[in-house]
Motif scaffolding. Structure first.
Motif, PDB file in Angstrom:
ATOM      1  N   GLN A  83       0.827  -1.204   0.000  1.00 39.65           N
ATOM      2  CA  GLN A  83       0.000   0.000   0.000  1.00 39.65           C
ATOM      3  C   GLN A  83       0.865   1.258   0.000  1.00 39.65           C
ATOM      4  O   GLN A  83       2.012   1.247   0.457  1.00 39.65           O
ATOM      5  CB  GLN A  83      -0.914   0.015   1.226  1.00 39.65           C
ATOM      6  CG  GLN A  83      -1.877  -1.167   1.291  1.00 39.65           C
ATOM      7  CD  GLN A  83      -2.838  -1.208   0.111  1.00 39.65           C
ATOM      8  OE1 GLN A  83      -3.519  -0.218  -0.177  1.00 39.65           O
ATOM      9  NE2 GLN A  83      -2.886  -2.342  -0.578  1.00 39.65           N
ATOM     10  N   ALA A  84       0.303   2.342  -0.521  1.00 38.84           N
ATOM     11  CA  ALA A  84       0.999   3.628  -0.548  1.00 38.84           C
ATOM     12  C   ALA A  84       1.186   4.155   0.870  1.00 38.84           C
ATOM     13  O   ALA A  84       0.366   3.901   1.759  1.00 38.84           O
ATOM     14  CB  ALA A  84       0.223   4.628  -1.388  1.00 38.84           C
ATOM     15  N   ARG A  85       2.272   4.866   1.075  1.00 35.98           N
ATOM     16  CA  ARG A  85       2.558   5.501   2.359  1.00 35.98           C
ATOM     17  C   ARG A  85       3.032   6.929   2.106  1.00 35.98           C
ATOM     18  O   ARG A  85       3.776   7.185   1.160  1.00 35.98           O
ATOM     19  CB  ARG A  85       3.650   4.749   3.124  1.00 35.98           C
ATOM     20  CG  ARG A  85       3.241   3.375   3.622  1.00 35.98           C
ATOM     21  CD  ARG A  85       4.456   2.611   4.118  1.00 35.98           C
ATOM     22  NE  ARG A  85       5.118   3.264   5.240  1.00 35.98           N
ATOM     23  CZ  ARG A  85       4.906   2.952   6.513  1.00 35.98           C
ATOM     24  NH1 ARG A  85       4.052   1.993   6.824  1.00 35.98           N
ATOM     25  NH2 ARG A  85       5.544   3.572   7.483  1.00 35.98           N
ATOM     26  N   PRO A  86       2.613   7.880   2.960  1.00 35.04           N
ATOM     27  CA  PRO A  86       3.131   9.242   2.814  1.00 35.04           C
ATOM     28  C   PRO A  86       4.619   9.284   3.122  1.00 35.04           C
ATOM     29  O   PRO A  86       5.123   8.497   3.936  1.00 35.04           O
ATOM     30  CB  PRO A  86       2.316  10.043   3.840  1.00 35.04           C
ATOM     31  CG  PRO A  86       1.848   9.028   4.839  1.00 35.04           C
ATOM     32  CD  PRO A  86       1.650   7.754   4.081  1.00 35.04           C
ATOM     33  N   VAL A  87       5.328  10.181   2.468  1.00 33.29           N
ATOM     34  CA  VAL A  87       6.769  10.314   2.674  1.00 33.29           C
ATOM     35  C   VAL A  87       7.015  11.338   3.781  1.00 33.29           C
ATOM     36  O   VAL A  87       6.673  12.514   3.634  1.00 33.29           O
ATOM     37  CB  VAL A  87       7.469  10.762   1.375  1.00 33.29           C
ATOM     38  CG1 VAL A  87       8.952  11.017   1.640  1.00 33.29           C
ATOM     39  CG2 VAL A  87       7.282   9.715   0.291  1.00 33.29           C
ATOM     40  N   PHE A 232      17.209   5.098  -9.090  1.00 33.40           N
ATOM     41  CA  PHE A 232      16.539   6.299  -9.600  1.00 33.40           C
ATOM     42  C   PHE A 232      15.294   6.602  -8.768  1.00 33.40           C
ATOM     43  O   PHE A 232      15.037   7.762  -8.425  1.00 33.40           O
ATOM     44  CB  PHE A 232      16.166   6.123 -11.072  1.00 33.40           C
ATOM     45  CG  PHE A 232      15.656   7.385 -11.712  1.00 33.40           C
ATOM     46  CD1 PHE A 232      16.518   8.437 -11.975  1.00 33.40           C
ATOM     47  CD2 PHE A 232      14.317   7.532 -12.054  1.00 33.40           C
ATOM     48  CE1 PHE A 232      16.063   9.619 -12.565  1.00 33.40           C
ATOM     49  CE2 PHE A 232      13.847   8.701 -12.639  1.00 33.40           C
ATOM     50  CZ  PHE A 232      14.719   9.754 -12.902  1.00 33.40           C
ATOM     51  N   ALA A 233      14.543   5.559  -8.420  1.00 34.96           N
ATOM     52  CA  ALA A 233      13.382   5.746  -7.548  1.00 34.96           C
ATOM     53  C   ALA A 233      13.820   6.281  -6.187  1.00 34.96           C
ATOM     54  O   ALA A 233      13.153   7.139  -5.596  1.00 34.96           O
ATOM     55  CB  ALA A 233      12.618   4.429  -7.388  1.00 34.96           C
ATOM     56  N   ALA A 234      14.963   5.787  -5.679  1.00 37.53           N
ATOM     57  CA  ALA A 234      15.480   6.253  -4.388  1.00 37.53           C
ATOM     58  C   ALA A 234      15.893   7.724  -4.464  1.00 37.53           C
ATOM     59  O   ALA A 234      15.694   8.486  -3.511  1.00 37.53           O
ATOM     60  CB  ALA A 234      16.661   5.388  -3.961  1.00 37.53           C
ATOM     61  N   ALA A 240      11.751  13.875  -2.401  1.00 42.40           N
ATOM     62  CA  ALA A 240      10.475  13.969  -1.678  1.00 42.40           C
ATOM     63  C   ALA A 240      10.719  14.160  -0.184  1.00 42.40           C
ATOM     64  O   ALA A 240       9.999  14.904   0.484  1.00 42.40           O
ATOM     65  CB  ALA A 240       9.640  12.716  -1.933  1.00 42.40           C
ATOM     66  N   ARG A 241      11.732  13.492   0.362  1.00 42.49           N
ATOM     67  CA  ARG A 241      12.065  13.638   1.783  1.00 42.49           C
ATOM     68  C   ARG A 241      12.454  15.078   2.111  1.00 42.49           C
ATOM     69  O   ARG A 241      12.229  15.557   3.227  1.00 42.49           O
ATOM     70  CB  ARG A 241      13.223  12.705   2.130  1.00 42.49           C
ATOM     71  CG  ARG A 241      12.875  11.238   2.115  1.00 42.49           C
ATOM     72  CD  ARG A 241      12.271  10.804   3.437  1.00 42.49           C
ATOM     73  NE  ARG A 241      13.307  10.535   4.422  1.00 42.49           N
ATOM     74  CZ  ARG A 241      13.143  10.614   5.732  1.00 42.49           C
ATOM     75  NH1 ARG A 241      11.991  11.016   6.232  1.00 42.49           N
ATOM     76  NH2 ARG A 241      14.121  10.330   6.566  1.00 42.49           N
ATOM     77  N   LEU A 242      13.035  15.759   1.132  1.00 40.21           N
ATOM     78  CA  LEU A 242      13.442  17.152   1.331  1.00 40.21           C
ATOM     79  C   LEU A 242      12.314  18.135   1.046  1.00 40.21           C
ATOM     80  O   LEU A 242      12.502  19.342   1.128  1.00 40.21           O
ATOM     81  CB  LEU A 242      14.637  17.468   0.428  1.00 40.21           C
ATOM     82  CG  LEU A 242      15.947  16.743   0.787  1.00 40.21           C
ATOM     83  CD1 LEU A 242      16.992  16.950  -0.298  1.00 40.21           C
ATOM     84  CD2 LEU A 242      16.472  17.227   2.137  1.00 40.21           C
ATOM     85  N   GLY A 243      11.139  17.614   0.675  1.00 41.59           N
ATOM     86  CA  GLY A 243       9.988  18.468   0.404  1.00 41.59           C
ATOM     87  C   GLY A 243       9.997  19.086  -0.973  1.00 41.59           C
ATOM     88  O   GLY A 243       9.157  19.948  -1.277  1.00 41.59           O
TER      89      GLY A 243
END
Length: 390
Positions: A83-87, A232-234, A240-243
């Motif tokens: 399932q999807a999870r927010p980052v 590449f996904a990482a 995304a982690r940096l906003g």
């Protein structure tokens, strides 16, 4: 045995792995005594001894009851769809570090998947997949300044291929000019990554570039595989982690950024004829990629007319391969491999018998976890730092 019989639930013994010398997935090539994990959420039928055309021989079969209780294969088949999870955002003050490898054993893989970092990576990929359900590549999506900048970087890297032609050499695969392309990436890549960062995050290049650099194959082996694609996904996850990448950008990440990345990788693969890393993809799904099958099956969820079996209609492939990643993948495979689809890509052929794209997409996500993220030979090269912590 007919494909629909093989997909029907019940006929496999677990595969065993033997080491191979080359590739970032070295050790992941299958020498099976039976089948493997299926993209339709059950036990599959695709791994086996390699065919000369690049496909895999059908396996021998044993009743599913013969599997040892609690075997990894059984557990993978019975696992729920991820399932999807927010980052979660990383909060300042930042402590960027050069990421490094940590995974060396099955125990490390287990630790990774139990960790927040492992759940975050898989949940991010599921979130990207969910965001493009029912969408065509040409559909409108919000494109932020960052998305446009990343696409521009990938286009510039594609121009490098034109500027660095392949060398004339006896061997078709492994053209040495790829090392020149990689040298240019090593020299200019950090600055390209720095260009997309705000001034306050300029130091993040230290941690971001190693993921980016390892997203385009290996210069020494002149190969590319699913492990590079995961990097590449990482890299996108780190943004995304940096906003910098927000959930509202997910559609554009897939429909614009990932599509440009896939175009670049196919250009590199067919210009320099990169070796498929180690295991030739996951048992005939594709020699190089996995993620476009996940995103592409999501695009086709609930499509009124096209079903998984539509991949056998050449008119559909020709007219819609530029709108749907899954169809584009099948079209590309058929162009670069000779012979019937069932021989060189038996997994793709078998999946075409699944009744709905929803089942295909869910099965692809389960298989991605089981056959990519849970494989030591692939994930031993994965990097950990402050943004994706160990």
């Amino acid at each position: 045995m007919a494909a629909n019989e093989r997909m029907s639930a019940v006929t496999e013994a677990p595969s065993t792995s033997s080491s191979v010398e080359r590739g970032e997935e070295a050790g992941a090539a299958s020498t099976t005594t039976g089948g493997g994990y299926s993209a339709i959420g059950g036990l599959g039928s695709w791994p086996g001894a390699g065919l000369s055309g690049g496909g895999m021989r059908p396996p021998s079969f044993a009743p599913v009851q013969s599997l040892a209780p609690g075997s990894p294969l059984t557990l993978a088949a019975l696992a729920p769809v991820p399932q999807a999870r927010p980052v979660p955002l990383v909060q300042p003050p930042y402590s960027f570090v050069i990421p490094r490898k940590r995974i060396t054993s099955p125990a490390d893989i287990e630790r990774f998947h139990q960790s927040e970092a492992g759940k975050m990576l898989l949940g991010f990929i599921v979130g990207l997949s969910d965001s493009v359900k029912g969408m065509k590549l040409s559909d409108y999506c919000k494109e932020s300044t960052l998305i446009i900048a990343i696409v521009g970087i990938l286009k510039r890297m594609s121009e490098w291929v034109d500027e660095i032609p392949p060398k004339q050499q006896p061997a078709r695969y492994g053209n040495l000019s790829f090392r020149d392309w990689q040298s240019r990436l090593e020299i200019h890549g950090p600055n390209l990554v720095r260009q997309i960062l705000p001034e306050a995050l300029a130091e993040a290049v230290l941690e971001l570039f190693p993921y980016f650099q390892d997203s385009f194959g290996n210069a020494i082996r002149i190969d590319f595989g699913t492990g590079h694609e995961v990097n590449f996904a990482a890299w996108l996850l780190c943004l995304a982690r940096l906003g910098l990448i927000k959930q509202e950008d997910y559609q554009a990440v897939v429909l614009r950024v990932f599509v440009e990345y896939l175009d670049l990788m196919r250009k590199l693969q067919t210009t320099y004829w990169l070796e498929p890393a180690g295991s030739h993809g996951v048992w005939g799904l594709d020699d190089y990629h996995f993620l476009p099958f996940i995103f592409g099956s999501a695009q086709l969820v609930d499509h009124k007319y096209m079903k998984p079996k539509s991949i056998h209609n050449q008119d559909i492939l020709e007219h819609y391969s530029k709108e749907y990643l899954y169809l584009g993948c099948v079209q590309f495979v058929k162009k670069v491999k000779k012979g019937p689809l069932a021989e060189h890509s038996p997994m793709i052929d078998d999946i075409s018998g699944v009744p709905t794209w929803t089942k295909v997409n869910g099965g692809m996500l389960k298989m991605f976890r089981a056959e990519v993220l849970e494989k030591v030979p692939i994930m031993q090269h994965f990097l950990f730092g402050s943004l994706i912590p160990w």
